[in-house]
Design an enzyme around this catalytic site. Structure first.
Site, short mmCIF file in Angstrom:
data_model
loop_
_atom_site.label_atom_id
_atom_site.label_comp_id
_atom_site.label_asym_id
_atom_site.label_seq_id
_atom_site.Cartn_x
_atom_site.Cartn_y
_atom_site.Cartn_z
N ASP A 155 21.05 47.10 75.88
CA ASP A 155 20.12 47.48 76.94
C ASP A 155 20.90 47.56 78.25
O ASP A 155 21.92 46.90 78.43
CB ASP A 155 18.98 46.47 77.07
N GLY A 156 20.39 48.38 79.14
CA GLY A 156 20.94 48.51 80.47
C GLY A 156 19.85 48.26 81.49
O GLY A 156 18.67 48.44 81.20
N ASP A 158 16.73 50.94 73.64
CA ASP A 158 15.44 51.46 74.11
C ASP A 158 15.64 52.70 74.99
O ASP A 158 14.71 53.14 75.65
CB ASP A 158 14.62 50.39 74.83
#
Length: 161
Positions: A13-14, A73
């Site tokens: 994730d970022g 995501d």
């Protein structure tokens, strides 16, 4: 011939505080009973760059070629890799079309190279929907983005100059 590649699961994730702004990435790597968490951040970057950086850092952490299931995501990341967009941009000199350049060619180049070393399957997971590993990656990314004295993201800041 039997596939002798070790099967690894990576969640990524970022996060970005502002877009652009201070950003971070979080990674969870899992192999059998082993689990490793990675995180890092940059003082000025974008959310998409951090999503890509998480995938890159997860793949770079592997010490030998592996069969990887990578969950993110980020539709941007999944679609660009599964629909062949990134390879097409690369083949076209990092152009999305006749007028528009692809963003983040430095990271796409690195990611495509890593995907040649490993057998990587990208899968989308809904963010903030209770998946424990995605939630962990989100926490790691947000915490990384909040660290003091973050280094520059050279690929982003040089592109601004």
């Amino acid at each position: 011939m039997v596939n002798s590649f070790k099967q690894v699961t990576i969640y990524t994730d970022g996060a970005c505080s502002g877009n652009p702004g201070a950003g971070g990435y979080g990674v969870v790597l899992m192999y059998q009973q082993h689990r490793k968490e990675l995180w890092g951040g940059f003082r000025l970057t974008t959310n998409n760059r951090m999503e890509m950086m998480a995938a890159i850092m997860g793949l770079q952490a592997l010490k030998f070629p592996c069969q990887v299931m990578l969950y993110t995501d980020s539709r941007y990341l999944v679609d660009a890799m599964t629909q062949g967009w990134a390879k097409r941009w690369q083949a076209n000199g990092w152009k999305r079309n006749k007028k528009e350049m692809a963003k983040n060619p430095d990271l796409w180049q690195t990611l495509l190279g890593l995907c040649e070393q490993h057998q990587v399957q990208f899968a989308w997971v809904k963010g903030h929907a209770g998946d424990p590993e995605n939630e962990c990656c989100d926490r790691l990314a947000v915490q990384a983005a909040q660290q003091p004295d973050l280094p520059p993201d050279p690929g982003y800041e040089e592109a601004l100059a």
